[in-house]
Each structure stands twice: as C-alpha cells, then as structure tokens.
Scaffold this motif. Structure first.
Motif, PDB file in Angstrom:
ATOM      1  N   GLU A  28      48.384 -14.674  46.353  1.00  0.00           N
ATOM      2  CA  GLU A  28      49.588 -14.588  45.642  1.00  0.00           C
ATOM      3  C   GLU A  28      50.622 -15.541  46.654  1.00  0.00           C
ATOM      4  OE1 GLU A  28      51.245 -13.931  42.907  1.00  0.00           O
ATOM      5  OE2 GLU A  28      49.008 -13.723  41.924  1.00  0.00           O
ATOM      6  N   LEU A  29      51.044 -16.776  46.048  1.00  0.00           N
ATOM      7  CA  LEU A  29      51.821 -17.367  47.213  1.00  0.00           C
ATOM      8  C   LEU A  29      53.292 -16.883  46.860  1.00  0.00           C
ATOM      9  CD1 LEU A  29      50.447 -20.972  46.801  1.00  0.00           C
ATOM     10  CD2 LEU A  29      50.199 -19.290  48.726  1.00  0.00           C
ATOM     11  N   PRO A  30      54.230 -16.910  48.050  1.00  0.00           N
ATOM     12  CA  PRO A  30      55.488 -16.525  47.526  1.00  0.00           C
ATOM     13  C   PRO A  30      56.207 -17.596  46.762  1.00  0.00           C
ATOM     14  CG  PRO A  30      55.553 -17.408  49.798  1.00  0.00           C
ATOM     15  CD  PRO A  30      53.796 -17.207  49.306  1.00  0.00           C
ATOM     16  N   SER A  31      56.887 -16.986  45.794  1.00  0.00           N
ATOM     17  CA  SER A  31      57.415 -18.244  44.718  1.00  0.00           C
ATOM     18  C   SER A  31      58.739 -17.465  44.233  1.00  0.00           C
ATOM     19  CB  SER A  31      56.635 -18.339  43.696  1.00  0.00           C
ATOM     20  OG  SER A  31      57.142 -19.073  42.711  1.00  0.00           O
ATOM     21  N   ARG A  32      59.692 -18.400  44.085  1.00  0.00           N
ATOM     22  CA  ARG A  32      60.981 -17.832  43.510  1.00  0.00           C
ATOM     23  C   ARG A  32      61.763 -19.143  42.601  1.00  0.00           C
ATOM     24  NH1 ARG A  32      65.175 -19.270  47.458  1.00  0.00           N
ATOM     25  NH2 ARG A  32      64.258 -20.425  49.453  1.00  0.00           N
ATOM     26  N   PRO A  33      62.639 -18.762  41.931  1.00  0.00           N
ATOM     27  CA  PRO A  33      63.131 -19.950  41.020  1.00  0.00           C
ATOM     28  C   PRO A  33      64.171 -20.873  42.192  1.00  0.00           C
ATOM     29  CG  PRO A  33      63.752 -17.838  40.212  1.00  0.00           C
ATOM     30  CD  PRO A  33      63.167 -17.489  41.381  1.00  0.00           C
ATOM     31  N   ILE A  34      64.227 -21.980  41.569  1.00  0.00           N
ATOM     32  CA  ILE A  34      64.864 -23.134  42.334  1.00  0.00           C
ATOM     33  C   ILE A  34      66.120 -23.769  41.537  1.00  0.00           C
ATOM     34  CG2 ILE A  34      64.505 -25.411  43.316  1.00  0.00           C
ATOM     35  CD1 ILE A  34      61.529 -24.940  42.281  1.00  0.00           C
ATOM     36  N   ASP A  35      66.938 -23.782  42.658  1.00  0.00           N
ATOM     37  CA  ASP A  35      68.459 -24.689  42.065  1.00  0.00           C
ATOM     38  C   ASP A  35      69.020 -25.552  43.123  1.00  0.00           C
ATOM     39  OD1 ASP A  35      70.012 -22.794  43.221  1.00  0.00           O
ATOM     40  OD2 ASP A  35      69.804 -21.279  41.557  1.00  0.00           O
ATOM     41  N   LYS A  36      69.858 -26.002  42.817  1.00  0.00           N
ATOM     42  CA  LYS A  36      70.449 -26.841  43.756  1.00  0.00           C
ATOM     43  C   LYS A  36      71.371 -26.137  44.776  1.00  0.00           C
ATOM     44  CE  LYS A  36      74.623 -27.254  40.742  1.00  0.00           C
ATOM     45  NZ  LYS A  36      75.477 -28.252  39.689  1.00  0.00           N
ATOM     46  N   ALA A  37      71.878 -24.855  44.493  1.00  0.00           N
ATOM     47  CA  ALA A  37      72.260 -23.934  45.488  1.00  0.00           C
ATOM     48  C   ALA A  37      71.721 -23.636  46.656  1.00  0.00           C
ATOM     49  CB  ALA A  37      72.758 -22.543  44.792  1.00  0.00           C
ATOM     50  N   MET A  38      70.455 -23.832  46.655  1.00  0.00           N
ATOM     51  CA  MET A  38      69.532 -23.580  47.778  1.00  0.00           C
ATOM     52  C   MET A  38      69.659 -24.563  48.924  1.00  0.00           C
ATOM     53  SD  MET A  38      65.398 -24.019  46.661  1.00  0.00           S
ATOM     54  CE  MET A  38      65.011 -23.666  48.249  1.00  0.00           C
ATOM     55  N   LEU A  39      70.168 -25.499  48.575  1.00  0.00           N
ATOM     56  CA  LEU A  39      70.180 -26.835  49.682  1.00  0.00           C
ATOM     57  C   LEU A  39      71.498 -26.822  50.279  1.00  0.00           C
ATOM     58  CD1 LEU A  39      68.665 -29.762  47.269  1.00  0.00           C
ATOM     59  CD2 LEU A  39      67.567 -28.440  48.992  1.00  0.00           C
ATOM     60  N   PRO A  40      71.339 -26.896  51.667  1.00  0.00           N
ATOM     61  CA  PRO A  40      72.388 -27.002  52.355  1.00  0.00           C
ATOM     62  C   PRO A  40      73.269 -28.461  52.129  1.00  0.00           C
ATOM     63  CG  PRO A  40      70.802 -26.340  53.753  1.00  0.00           C
ATOM     64  CD  PRO A  40      70.052 -26.775  52.385  1.00  0.00           C
ATOM     65  N   GLU A  41      74.553 -28.435  52.401  1.00  0.00           N
ATOM     66  CA  GLU A  41      75.130 -29.705  52.480  1.00  0.00           C
ATOM     67  C   GLU A  41      74.309 -30.969  53.182  1.00  0.00           C
ATOM     68  OE1 GLU A  41      77.819 -30.682  50.569  1.00  0.00           O
ATOM     69  OE2 GLU A  41      78.269 -28.634  50.003  1.00  0.00           O
ATOM     70  N   GLY A  42      74.475 -32.086  52.567  1.00  0.00           N
ATOM     71  CA  GLY A  42      73.680 -33.151  53.227  1.00  0.00           C
ATOM     72  C   GLY A  42      72.322 -33.245  53.127  1.00  0.00           C
ATOM     73  N   MET A  43      71.783 -32.310  52.223  1.00  0.00           N
ATOM     74  CA  MET A  43      70.398 -32.350  52.157  1.00  0.00           C
ATOM     75  C   MET A  43      69.960 -32.680  50.512  1.00  0.00           C
ATOM     76  SD  MET A  43      67.840 -29.182  53.162  1.00  0.00           S
ATOM     77  CE  MET A  43      68.195 -29.376  55.114  1.00  0.00           C
ATOM     78  N   ALA A  44      68.813 -33.337  50.446  1.00  0.00           N
ATOM     79  CA  ALA A  44      68.254 -33.495  48.961  1.00  0.00           C
ATOM     80  C   ALA A  44      66.698 -33.329  49.213  1.00  0.00           C
ATOM     81  CB  ALA A  44      68.701 -35.005  48.684  1.00  0.00           C
ATOM     82  N   ALA A  45      66.278 -32.991  47.969  1.00  0.00           N
ATOM     83  CA  ALA A  45      64.700 -32.841  47.730  1.00  0.00           C
ATOM     84  C   ALA A  45      64.445 -33.758  47.059  1.00  0.00           C
ATOM     85  CB  ALA A  45      64.642 -31.365  47.280  1.00  0.00           C
ATOM     86  N   LEU A  46      63.220 -34.391  47.383  1.00  0.00           N
ATOM     87  CA  LEU A  46      62.540 -35.560  46.938  1.00  0.00           C
ATOM     88  C   LEU A  46      61.002 -35.162  46.378  1.00  0.00           C
ATOM     89  CD1 LEU A  46      62.250 -38.579  45.847  1.00  0.00           C
ATOM     90  CD2 LEU A  46      61.825 -39.303  48.323  1.00  0.00           C
ATOM     91  N   TYR A  47      61.143 -35.358  44.952  1.00  0.00           N
ATOM     92  CA  TYR A  47      59.692 -35.192  44.374  1.00  0.00           C
ATOM     93  C   TYR A  47      58.789 -36.490  43.865  1.00  0.00           C
ATOM     94  CZ  TYR A  47      60.765 -30.073  44.019  1.00  0.00           C
ATOM     95  OH  TYR A  47      61.251 -29.019  43.978  1.00  0.00           O
ATOM     96  N   PRO A  48      58.069 -37.282  44.588  1.00  0.00           N
ATOM     97  CA  PRO A  48      57.458 -38.551  44.018  1.00  0.00           C
ATOM     98  C   PRO A  48      56.251 -37.853  42.984  1.00  0.00           C
ATOM     99  CG  PRO A  48      57.463 -38.282  46.475  1.00  0.00           C
ATOM    100  CD  PRO A  48      57.553 -37.063  45.866  1.00  0.00           C
ATOM    101  N   VAL A  49      56.021 -38.365  41.969  1.00  0.00           N
ATOM    102  CA  VAL A  49      55.257 -37.965  40.825  1.00  0.00           C
ATOM    103  C   VAL A  49      54.444 -39.189  40.597  1.00  0.00           C
ATOM    104  CG1 VAL A  49      54.448 -36.542  38.993  1.00  0.00           C
ATOM    105  CG2 VAL A  49      56.353 -35.873  40.064  1.00  0.00           C
ATOM    106  N   ILE A  50      53.201 -39.372  40.871  1.00  0.00           N
ATOM    107  CA  ILE A  50      52.448 -40.843  40.371  1.00  0.00           C
ATOM    108  C   ILE A  50      51.844 -40.450  39.099  1.00  0.00           C
ATOM    109  CG2 ILE A  50      50.412 -42.282  41.243  1.00  0.00           C
ATOM    110  CD1 ILE A  50      50.773 -41.032  43.996  1.00  0.00           C
ATOM    111  N   PHE A  51      51.904 -41.542  38.201  1.00  0.00           N
ATOM    112  CA  PHE A  51      51.491 -41.703  36.947  1.00  0.00           C
ATOM    113  C   PHE A  51      50.340 -42.918  36.900  1.00  0.00           C
ATOM    114  CE2 PHE A  51      55.178 -39.072  36.285  1.00  0.00           C
ATOM    115  CZ  PHE A  51      54.710 -37.945  35.650  1.00  0.00           C
TER     116      PHE A  51
END
Length: 625
Positions: free
Chosen positions: A240-263
């Motif tokens: 059981e890996l720790p898991s929780r919902p995600i939203d933009k509020a979790m990111l501090p100022e000046g930070m962005a999350a990048l997901y590349p997905v290869i098709f």
C-alpha cells in the motif's frame, strides 16, 4: 483434471504440444496438432472439463491464425467456438459462455467483421457480469473501447475504457508481478489501457471547453495510477503506497509539475501550476523519441562530449512547448514526473542551444504527486550522520558475481576505463564470467580516495555531525546509529547499485551489503530523516526501471527526499558538488535549489563543464524545502 479418462488426457497432451510448437514458431506442426486435438475433443462427453478443452482449442486456433491464417480452415475455428458456446449455454455456465463469445468476437475481428464483433463483446460483457468475472470483463471492455475509438465514437470509447481501468484497479492486488527482460507484467500487459484512456481524455479536453479542466484532471489521475503501479511492481508486491488527491493548492509559489506522457505518434505534456492544469502536445514518432533518449543517456554515461545535439532535441520536445508558460508564471522549480525511458536522463541537462535547464530551474523528481507524503521541511538545522567508504573490506565477498568480474582487469585494456581515468564512483556492469581470485584487486577497484575529503568538507557545514568511516562503517554500527538517533540527514558516500528490482539493489558498508529491505527497517517512523544522500550510487545501465530504486527508497522508507545519481560519477566533481550543496543547505536554501546552485558551481570548473560531471545527481521526493 481430464474430461473422461484417457481420451481427455490425450486431447490435453496434444493441445500442449500444439502450444509448444507455436512457441517454437513451428506453425505447420501446431496446425496438425490442433486438427488432431479437435477430433479427440469431439468424442468427449458434454461437461465443464470438455468445455475447458474446447476453449483451449479455440484460443490456440485463434492464435495460430494470427501468425498463419491459411494453415487452419476458418470453419474449424468457428466450429470449435460454436460447440463450446452451445455446451456452456446448455450447462448454464456464464463464465464459459462469456469466454466463448469473447473468442468469437476475436475471430470476427480477424475477419474484418467489426460490427458483429462488437455485438458479441456486448453479449460477452453481459454474461461476464453475471459471474463477476473482472479478469474477463477488463479485456472485453478494453476491446470495446478500441472498437469505439476506431469508429470515432469518443464518448462510448471513454466509457468503455473507464470500465476496463476500473476492473484492473479492482484486480490489482491479486495480479502477480512477473518480469521478462527487465519489464514488468503490468507495464507490458495492462498499462496500455491506462495510456489509451489518457489519450482519449486529452483529445476530448481539446474540443470540450466546458469539461476541459475535469478531463485533464482525470487524465492526470490516470497517469498517476500508472506511476503507482510501476512502483508496486518494482517492489514486486502489492504494498500500500501512500496516496492522496492532487490539486494545484499543494504546489508552493514558483513551482510547477510536469508530466510527459509518451504515445506512439506524439509526446503529451501535462503541466500543473497555481493557475491549474494545461495540456501540450508535440508530434514525434515514439521510435524516434526513444532513440534520442537512449542516445543521450548513452553519451552522458560514456562522458562523450558530443551530447548537446540530443540534449537540444529533447529540449524541443519537453521544455520548449511550455517555456512561455513557465516564464509568464515566474516558475523557478519543476517537479518532474518522468515517463518510462525518460527516467534515464536528467532534465537539468537538456539544452536550448545557449543554456541548460538547470541554469533556469531547480528540478525535483517525483514518482507521482499522489504518491508523495507532505511538503518537505527545512534541513538547515539538525543532526547529520556521515557514513563513508574509501576502502571496502569484507563486503566485496558479498557482491553479485555479475559485478565482480567487471572490477577486474581484462586483456590489456581496462574494462573500467572511465573509472580509471576519472576516479568515477559507481560499479560498472559487466557480464563476463565471475573471477574472485584477487580480493585485493577488487578492493582497489572500488577505492574512492576523495571520500574522506568529502566527509571533512560536509562536517564543517554541520555542528552536529557523526562520522562512520571505513572500518567504523560496519552494517551493525550504521544500523545502531540510525535506529538510536534522530538524524535529519543521512549521507552515505559508498558504492551502491539500483537494478530493475528492489531485490537486486544495495549499498556497500565496510563488511556487509545493506539491502533496501534492511534500510527500510532501520528508519524509525517517528524520526525518519528528511534527506538521504547517496553520493556514490548508480542505476543500472539501459534499464529504465532502475531509477525507480531511488524513488523506491524515498517511498518505502518514508524519507522525504533522496539525492542519488543516474550513472557512475566523477569522484572529485562529487566532492566539490557535495561541499557546496551542504553549504547552501546551511544557509537555509531549499534542497532542490541548493542542488542547482551546487551544480552551477561544478559547471564553472573548466574540467567539469561537460554535463556528464554535474548533472547525474537528481533529487527525488517531496516538494518544498
């Protein structure tokens, strides 16, 4: 169990031979066995065991027709399936009815009768639901989703894929993890369903403004499910890996999350900032992209100076499409969630022709935002444990045979040329025969002469450090220190290796190997370190699952961040980098920014200006300080 004594055993044996012949590509021989098996099955009494044999026969007939359509008459396959379906209905067996209908759908698909195939799938789903046969339903819904996609029925396709993924999620705890050529069962067999759903969601989001945000969020969660499953497969259990919902509020100022997905025909970028989710797509053939990634990774590992062309190509695919957004939102830190082979390369080493990514952005690698725990804390103050190994002891006797041979000289030219020339840290993999005849040569090969300098430099940056060096860095001494003291930082300057599975990954102490399982048990859950630094570890060459080992340490041992390397690194450059990394930490600089600043210092040294020297180290784990 045989259906009725010897005839059933004969039929089963012939079917086994047919399957073996197919595996050996002996298709004509397989066809003859299947025709014999069909005659034997016809003589058996009507019961569930006969139906099992009929379904096995039908499946093998279908498989054979995929490779050689002319070897087996279509009538034979249709007859086998029709009889199996008739008998299953007569005995009121919904699972077997569903299987028969599913195979009939496959046959109709092979013949180009797509509409009839889809109708049969709907019937198969009906009977599969009666038996709650999720293992069958996931495949039926997946096939139905592909049918709707091919016929431009996007909403119907998304609904079918959602149901398929739902069935997979319900079964994940029960699906065994198997590997072939370093690839996991999930990645090869089930992950494509998630990717195909994500592709549909991305496509619909572009044309549905009112649902744009919700669809992108669903695509993000679909990708996150893949990341979580890959980590579970790395551990080879359904932990059981720790898991929780995600939203933009979790990111501090000046930070962005990048997901590349290869098709297959493009790479999609999902960017999460304070402004929300945005989607970008760049056309590129998957084969071309993978070739560029592998070329770049190989050049970097080989300290090849000619690496900037693939670095620039990858920059165009991964950073250029989002550069304007990053600039407009004043982003200075990227949380990077790499996809598959992208785990083999450091994002900071990508190049726009004038500047490297690391010159503009700090980078934090994450196995998935939903897998992280909380926003990281400062490591400015607190106790530091320093464990270093410049001269290994008896631990060399426990090294895997496949590694030992690579540490010994070969015919005239050293097989460790890079290690010899640059004082590189990390164990070079070789696949020659094992030779343990010279313990002294192995120990010499593993010497890290700059470790003592590194330890001394770090100690000057901390008022509360404890050091274990060489003979004092035994497995027992390290275990005692970690378990009995609340260290904020644990720094290990010793050879370590992350392979494609947790079982094959380890760190060297003076006398014994420290396994990942043992490391997990050492960290008390109430005093888990904020930062674990592995300054002389490396990942397996060419295996894009190996970097999961660094993420695995972070997740399983519940360490907030791990700093590790992707390939064997320069001994002197590492010492310089670590000295400045800790200097910036002492000043209260966040960990990712401290690493960036330290890399820039190393980059300024002429002899270490090439990216192979300063970019191997990556920070994995939580966002924040």
């Amino acid at each position: 169990m045989a259906a009725n004594g010897l005839p059933a055993l004969q039929a089963s044996a012939v079917l086994h031979r047919a399957a073996l012949a197919q595996q050996q590509l002996a298709y004509q021989e397989s066809g003859r066995y299947l025709q014999t098996a069909q005659q034997l099955v016809r003589r058996l009494p009507e019961n569930i065991n006969r139906i099992h044999l009929e379904l096995d026969l039908a499946y093998q007939c279908l498989q054979l027709r995929l490779f050689s359509p002319t070897l087996l008459p279509l009538e034979n396959v249709y007859e086998a399936l029709s009889i199996a379906l008739e008998h299953a209905k007569k005995l009121h067996l919904p699972r077997q009815i569903a299987q028969s209908l599913g195979y009939l759908s496959d046959l109709y698909t092979q013949e180009g009768r797509d509409e009839e195939a889809a109708d049969l799938l709907q019937q198969a789903i009906f009977y599969g639901q009666q038996d709650q046969a999720r293992d069958l339903l996931l495949h039926f819904e997946w096939q139905l989703g592909r049918y709707y996609t091919q016929h431009s029925q996007q909403d119907m396709a998304i609904a079918a894929y959602r149901r398929a993924v739902g069935h997979i999620q319900a079964l994940r705890q029960d699906i065994p993890v198997t590997y072939e050529n370093g690839r996991s069962s999930f990645r090869d067999t089930l992950a494509p369903a998630y990717l195909e759903l994500a592709a549909l969601l991305f496509d619909k989001a572009k044309n549905t403004p009112q649902q744009h945000s919700a669809l992108l969020q669903e695509a993000q969660m679909t990708v996150e499910q893949i990341k979580k499953s890959e980590l579970e497969d790395y551990f080879q259990n359904r932990c059981e890996l720790p898991s929780r919902p995600i939203d933009k509020a979790m990111l501090p100022e000046g930070m962005a999350a990048l997901y590349p997905v290869i098709f297959p025909t493009h790479v999609d970028l999902l960017l999460l900032t304070k402004a929300g989710l945005q989607h970008f797509s760049t056309p590129v053939q998957q084969t071309e992209l993978l070739s560029t990634i592998n070329d770049f990774a190989a050049r970097m590992r080989a300290y090849d100076d000619d690496y900037q062309l693939p670095a620039a190509t990858l920059y165009r695919y991964l950073i250029q499409p989002i550069a304007a957004v990053l600039n407009s939102q004043h982003i200075n830190t990227l949380v990077y969630i790499p996809d598959g082979p992208l785990r083999l390369i450091p994002l900071g080493a990508l190049y726009d022709g004038q500047r490297y990514v690391v010159e503009d952005y700090a980078v934090i690698i994450s196995p998935g935002l939903s897998i992280s725990h909380t926003v990281g804390t400062s490591t400015q103050d607190g106790k530091v444990l320093l464990a270093g190994l410049s001269e290994p002891g008896g631990v060399v006797k426990e090294l895997p045979d496949s590694l030992v041979q690579g540490l010994l000289p070969t015919d005239g030219a050293s097989s460790r040329a890079l290690v010899k020339n640059f004082g590189q840290r990390g164990i070079k993999l070789r696949t020659l025969l094992t030779d343990r005849s010279s313990l002294q040569k192995i120990q010499s090969s593993l010497a890290l002469p700059s470790v003592q300098t590194e330890m001394d430099a770090i100690a000057t940056q901390s008022l509360q450090s404890t050091a274990l060096m060489n003979q004092s860095f035994t497995l027992q001494a390290f275990s005692d220190q970690v378990q009995n003291n609340p260290y904020r930082i644990v720094h290990i300057a010793s050879h370590g290796f992350f392979d494609g599975t947790e079982q094959n990954s380890f760190i060297m102490t003076y006398d014994h190997i420290l396994t990942m399982d043992h490391l997990d048990t050492l960290f008390n859950r109430n005093q888990t370190p904020d930062l674990l630094v592995l300054s002389a570890c490396q990942t397996a060459e060419g295996n894009d699952r190996s970097p999961l080992g660094i993420s695995g340490v972070m997740v399983k041992a519940k360490v907030k961040n791990v700093l590790g390397s992707l390939w064997p690194v320069s001994d002197e450059a590492t010492t310089l980098l670590m000295e400045h990394f800790y200097r910036y930490l002492k000043q209260g600089v966040p960990k990712a920014e401290a690493l960036r600043q330290a890399q820039l210092v190393v980059m300024q040294r002429k002899e270490f200006a090439a990216a192979s020297f300063w970019s191997p180290f990556v920070l994995v784990g939580e966002v924040g300080r």
